[in-house]
Design a protein around this motif. Structure first.
Motif, PDB file in Angstrom:
ATOM      1  N   THR A 175      59.921  63.569  51.898  1.00  0.00           N
ATOM      2  CA  THR A 175      60.215  63.701  53.326  1.00  0.00           C
ATOM      3  C   THR A 175      59.175  62.964  54.163  1.00  0.00           C
ATOM      4  OG1 THR A 175      61.245  65.843  52.918  1.00  0.00           O
ATOM      5  CG2 THR A 175      60.616  65.351  55.190  1.00  0.00           C
ATOM      6  N   ILE A 194      59.863  59.759  56.639  1.00  0.00           N
ATOM      7  CA  ILE A 194      59.446  59.775  58.046  1.00  0.00           C
ATOM      8  C   ILE A 194      58.541  58.589  58.336  1.00  0.00           C
ATOM      9  CG2 ILE A 194      58.038  61.037  59.728  1.00  0.00           C
ATOM     10  CD1 ILE A 194      59.189  63.628  58.491  1.00  0.00           C
ATOM     11  N   VAL A 237      59.558  55.861  61.158  1.00  0.00           N
ATOM     12  CA  VAL A 237      58.664  55.656  62.305  1.00  0.00           C
ATOM     13  C   VAL A 237      58.072  54.249  62.269  1.00  0.00           C
ATOM     14  CG1 VAL A 237      56.500  56.405  63.367  1.00  0.00           C
ATOM     15  CG2 VAL A 237      58.175  58.091  62.618  1.00  0.00           C
TER      16      VAL A 237
END
Length: 113
Positions: free
Chosen positions: A96, A100, A104
């Motif tokens: 995870t 991310i 990003v």
């Protein structure tokens, strides 16, 4: 591009191109992108470590008895419920976080590949 109708125009254009060439610095015909190599081999190393860790925890984890009964359907065992192992929880957190970071990173810097 100049037509080259006079030797002076050709010379001026040649000097113009040569001047730009000289300001570029050293011309690299090839180079090693060490950061890409580090990411590649780092990724391979992490995958190998995760695989070894997974095999280790799989071989050392014993089934827990107690509040998690064996589910059966038609006389066949369908699922053996149990709590998630530490490996599964950490793997989920790491994947995870990696997702991310990728999302990003692409939003902030755009796709650099």
């Amino acid at each position: 591009m100049p037509s080259g109708d006079s030797p002076q125009k050709v010379r001026d254009y040649y000097l113009y191109l040569q001047g730009h060439h000289q300001t570029e610095g050293k011309i690299a015909t090839w180079h090693v992108d060490w950061m890409s190599l580090a990411w590649l081999w780092g990724f391979v190393l992490v995958l190998a470590l995760v695989l070894v860790w997974w095999i280790w925890q799989y071989r050392t984890t014993r089934q827990r008895t107690g509040i998690y009964p064996v589910d059966s359907f038609g006389g066949f065992t369908t699922e053996l419920a149990g709590p998630a192992t530490l490996f599964f929880l950490l793997l989920t957190v790491i994947l995870t976080a990696f997702a991310i970071a990728l999302i990003v990173g692409h939003i902030v810097w755009g796709q650099k590949f």
